[in-house]
Enzyme design. Structure first.
Site, mmCIF file in Angstrom:
data_model
loop_
_atom_site.group_PDB
_atom_site.id
_atom_site.type_symbol
_atom_site.label_atom_id
_atom_site.label_comp_id
_atom_site.label_asym_id
_atom_site.label_seq_id
_atom_site.Cartn_x
_atom_site.Cartn_y
_atom_site.Cartn_z
ATOM 1 N N LYS A 85 45.553 53.242 38.222
ATOM 2 C CA LYS A 85 45.606 53.604 36.801
ATOM 3 C C LYS A 85 44.900 54.935 36.559
ATOM 4 O O LYS A 85 43.680 54.997 36.446
ATOM 5 C CB LYS A 85 44.923 52.529 35.932
ATOM 6 C CG LYS A 85 45.214 52.751 34.452
ATOM 7 C CD LYS A 85 44.126 52.278 33.531
ATOM 8 C CE LYS A 85 43.067 53.268 33.219
ATOM 9 N NZ LYS A 85 43.466 54.547 32.623
ATOM 10 N N GLU A 97 31.933 54.031 40.797
ATOM 11 C CA GLU A 97 31.576 55.411 41.187
ATOM 12 C C GLU A 97 31.417 56.176 39.880
ATOM 13 O O GLU A 97 32.397 56.475 39.209
ATOM 14 C CB GLU A 97 32.694 56.035 42.040
ATOM 15 C CG GLU A 97 33.005 55.294 43.333
ATOM 16 C CD GLU A 97 31.946 55.525 44.405
ATOM 17 O OE1 GLU A 97 31.164 56.484 44.283
ATOM 18 O OE2 GLU A 97 31.894 54.727 45.357
ATOM 19 N N CYS A 145 31.524 64.960 38.768
ATOM 20 C CA CYS A 145 30.401 64.030 38.960
ATOM 21 C C CYS A 145 29.348 64.652 39.870
ATOM 22 O O CYS A 145 28.169 64.360 39.770
ATOM 23 C CB CYS A 145 30.911 62.731 39.577
ATOM 24 S SG CYS A 145 31.666 62.966 41.200
ATOM 25 N N GLU A 175 24.262 63.209 31.012
ATOM 26 C CA GLU A 175 25.352 63.938 31.647
ATOM 27 C C GLU A 175 26.153 64.664 30.566
ATOM 28 O O GLU A 175 26.761 64.024 29.704
ATOM 29 C CB GLU A 175 26.269 62.961 32.409
ATOM 30 C CG GLU A 175 27.280 63.656 33.273
ATOM 31 C CD GLU A 175 28.262 62.696 33.958
ATOM 32 O OE1 GLU A 175 28.697 61.736 33.309
ATOM 33 O OE2 GLU A 175 28.587 62.930 35.146
HETATM 34 P P1 NAD Z 1 35.871 57.450 31.472
HETATM 35 O O1 NAD Z 1 34.816 56.477 31.805
HETATM 36 O O2 NAD Z 1 36.078 57.840 30.050
HETATM 37 O O3 NAD Z 1 37.309 56.916 31.974
HETATM 38 C C1 NAD Z 1 37.528 56.555 33.320
HETATM 39 C C2 NAD Z 1 38.791 55.719 33.409
HETATM 40 O O4 NAD Z 1 38.575 54.474 32.757
HETATM 41 C C3 NAD Z 1 40.017 56.332 32.732
HETATM 42 O O5 NAD Z 1 41.156 56.067 33.516
HETATM 43 C C4 NAD Z 1 40.087 55.576 31.410
HETATM 44 O O6 NAD Z 1 41.385 55.547 30.854
HETATM 45 C C5 NAD Z 1 39.657 54.197 31.853
HETATM 46 N N1 NAD Z 1 39.156 53.310 30.805
HETATM 47 C C6 NAD Z 1 38.652 53.632 29.594
HETATM 48 N N2 NAD Z 1 38.261 52.505 28.958
HETATM 49 C C7 NAD Z 1 38.543 51.455 29.777
HETATM 50 C C8 NAD Z 1 38.375 50.054 29.682
HETATM 51 N N3 NAD Z 1 37.822 49.491 28.597
HETATM 52 N N4 NAD Z 1 38.766 49.298 30.714
HETATM 53 C C9 NAD Z 1 39.301 49.838 31.832
HETATM 54 N N5 NAD Z 1 39.486 51.176 31.984
HETATM 55 C C10 NAD Z 1 39.109 51.968 30.958
HETATM 56 O O7 NAD Z 1 35.584 58.732 32.361
HETATM 57 P P2 NAD Z 1 36.341 60.124 32.368
HETATM 58 O O8 NAD Z 1 35.979 60.903 31.142
HETATM 59 O O9 NAD Z 1 37.780 59.936 32.690
HETATM 60 O O10 NAD Z 1 35.676 60.797 33.668
HETATM 61 C C11 NAD Z 1 34.438 61.416 33.622
HETATM 62 C C12 NAD Z 1 33.350 60.537 34.216
HETATM 63 O O11 NAD Z 1 33.709 60.120 35.533
HETATM 64 C C13 NAD Z 1 32.047 61.282 34.368
HETATM 65 O O12 NAD Z 1 30.977 60.459 34.001
HETATM 66 C C14 NAD Z 1 32.006 61.608 35.862
HETATM 67 O O13 NAD Z 1 30.713 61.852 36.347
HETATM 68 C C15 NAD Z 1 32.638 60.395 36.431
HETATM 69 N N6 NAD Z 1 33.154 60.633 37.794
HETATM 70 C C16 NAD Z 1 32.528 60.038 38.849
HETATM 71 C C17 NAD Z 1 32.974 60.280 40.144
HETATM 72 C C18 NAD Z 1 32.295 59.658 41.355
HETATM 73 O O14 NAD Z 1 32.881 59.667 42.427
HETATM 74 N N7 NAD Z 1 31.088 59.146 41.232
HETATM 75 C C19 NAD Z 1 34.087 61.115 40.355
HETATM 76 C C20 NAD Z 1 34.686 61.707 39.245
HETATM 77 C C21 NAD Z 1 34.216 61.448 37.962
#
Ligand code: NAD
Length: 466
Positions: free
Chosen positions: A159, A233, A268, A369
């Site tokens: 997803k 992650e 991240c 962040e």
């Molecule tokens: P986000 O948490 O807003 O969304 C992540 C994913 O979760 C998206 O696909 C979103 O549609 C989905 N989502 C949203 N609500 C949900 C729910 N209730 N249930 C299930 N899925 C849901 O994050 P973002 O803005 O897409 O990405 C940025 C974040 O990701 C930052 O905090 C970044 O640090 C982190 N990140 C971490 C890594 C890592 O490897 N540690 C890598 C990349 C990004």
């Protein structure tokens, strides 16, 4: 089964204009995808290990043939500069790496006390794995999570974020073109509602979630419905320690590109806190500001561009509000940037690379962040103080150390609370190295044998001999 999917208008962050529409999955489509994946998983595990390995290598080959196309789709997804869009290469490398595990011995036997019984320890797939990706890394997560999940014998429902669906959707098509059973990898762009339906689906055996901490809390809550195990992650507020003995030119370049210039700070792995030893603070800062200030800001499709927009109007508003609050509360001194970029780029979501100096580590600027091109620079005196400041955050994803002293490098690596420590090195995520967080940066690892194990469950079989 609830709401059906909806049409989503994807906005290209570099222009603020529509980039086309995408159908988002609702609970109905999610249910169809999970059922198809369960069927495909049975077909997948019925194949020989050799065949599964070969198909994963075929998939890596097909990805290789489409690297340019995937890079362009990556740009279309979130306006990452094409000069930076190497995520598809990493996807290919992960696929080749984990293909090699598909045909390797996957268990052990052990003597059991006081008998001639045979005790076998085997590793089995979970069945259908849900892989949820952030908008800034669909292809990387496809590599780091989908590749090991498949190698371990699982099917995947992937997803991607509704904000960045294009490259992931193409990857799903390439899986079919490569000859993987239909449904083995199903890509379902969805928003929070579709994501929640996936997490709650009883057909999901394991969830690999990459995203922010706030969403992770919701995912863990929903996963509790079926007690589905979750790998998380998450985000970071990584410290980058510049010691006086470092090669300062190299350290300044690395810090700029690992900091505000890295996907406009939207990674991240971003080193958003730069800690500089007193003796070289001014000299380093001058070099650092020089590199940051020389970023080529512009059209992400131009190979010369090194700095693009942030993902959305909402993100731009959030980042500018964080900058304003830092100025208002005196969190540090604004040394560079801090504003929305106008002129030809006014319709895109461009924010100047922004550097604060003399930052208070207890401020929101240093603790939260920002996920934008904003970096805090602060001073330290000695190793103890550097470690204390670096570890004083709820996060623990990465830490960076710039030094030419090997003893110091090892001491620091052991004292820093982070899943990955990079000495004189970028966050060069590789299929061989386990990657993941300490503290609120997540649990579980991707990459290496540790990354494979996340997608296997262990079965112990004891055969009594008479
Ligand atoms: P986000 O948490 O807003 O969304 C992540 C994913 O979760 C998206 O696909 C979103 O549609 C989905 N989502 C949203 N609500 C949900 C729910 N209730 N249930 C299930 N899925 C849901 O994050 P973002 O803005 O897409 O990405 C940025 C974040 O990701 C930052 O905090 C970044 O640090 C982190 N990140 C971490 C890594 C890592 O490897 N540690 C890598 C990349 C990004």
């Amino acid at each position: 089964m609830g709401r059906r999917g909806v049409i989503f208008d994807h906005i290209y962050p570099a222009t603020g204009k529509s980039n086309g529409t995408v159908m988002l999955a609702g609970p109905t489509e999610i249910d169809t995808a999970v059922r198809a994946a369960a069927k495909a998983q049975r077909e997948w595990t019925a194949l020989t290990a050799d065949r599964r390995r070969d198909l994963l290598i075929d998939l890596a080959d097909v990805v290789h043939e489409h690297l340019d196309e995937l890079a362009k789709l990556n740009v279309a997804d979130y306006a990452v500069p094409i000069s930076f869009a190497s995520n598809a290469i990493l996807l290919e490398r992960f696929l080749r790496h984990f293909a090699g595990y598909a045909d390797k011995p996957n268990g052990a036997s052990t003597p059991v006390n006081g008998s001639f019984d045979i005790n076998l320890i085997e590793r089995e797939p979970y069945g259908v794995v849900a892989v949820i990706t952030p908008w800034n890394g669909a292809l990387v997560v496809a590599g780091s999570c989908v590749a090991p999940a498949l190698a371990a014998g699982n099917a995947v429902v992937l997803k991607p974020s509704e904000l960045a669906p294009f490259a992931a959707l193409r990857f799903g098509e390439l899986c079919v073109e490569a000859g993987l059973p239909e449904g083995l990898v199903t890509v379902v762009p969805a928003d929070a509602e579709g994501g929640d339906a996936l997490v709650r689906h009883p057909g999901i055996g394991k969830i690999a979630f990459t995203g922010g901490g706030a969403t992770a809390r919701k995912v863990l809550h929903s996963a509790a419905t079926n007690l589905t195990p979750v790998i998380t992650e998450l985000g970071g507020k990584s410290a980058n320690l510049i010691f006086a003995d470092a090669d300062l030119d190299r350290a300044a370049t690395l810090s700029a590109h690992q900091g505000p210039l890295m996907q406009s700070g939207q990674s991240c792995a971003c080193a958003s806190r730069v800690l500089v030893q007193d003796a070289v603070y001014d000299e380093f800062l001058q070099k650092f500001l020089g590199v940051v200030g020389a970023a080529r800001i512009g059209d992400p499709t131009d190979p010369a561009t090194t700095f693009g927009p942030v993902i959305s109007q909402a993100a731009a508003d959030r980042i500018l509000a964080a900058i304003d609050a830092a100025v208002t509360h005196g969190a540090g001194e604004l040394l560079l940037g801090g504003k929305r970029i106008g002129g030809e780029l006014a319709n895109g979501y461009y924010i100047e690379p922004t550097v604060f100096g003399g930052v208070d580590n207890s401020s929101d600027l240093a603790q939260l962040e920002t996920f934008g091109p904003v970096v805090s620079v602060m001073r330290f005196g000695d190793e103890d103080e550097a470690v204390q400041i670096a570890n004083d955050t709820p996060y623990g994803l990465n830490a960076f150390v710039q030094t030419t002293d090997l003893n110091r490098a090892h001491r620091m690596a052991r004292r820093l609370e982070a899943g990955s420590v990079w000495i004189n090195q970028f966050s060069d995520i590789s299929p061989q190295g386990p990657y993941g967080g300490y503290k609120q940066s997540g649990s579980g690892r991707t990459g290496g044998v540790e990354g494979l194990r996340e997608f296997q469950q262990v079965k112990n079989i004891r055969i009594g001999l008479t």
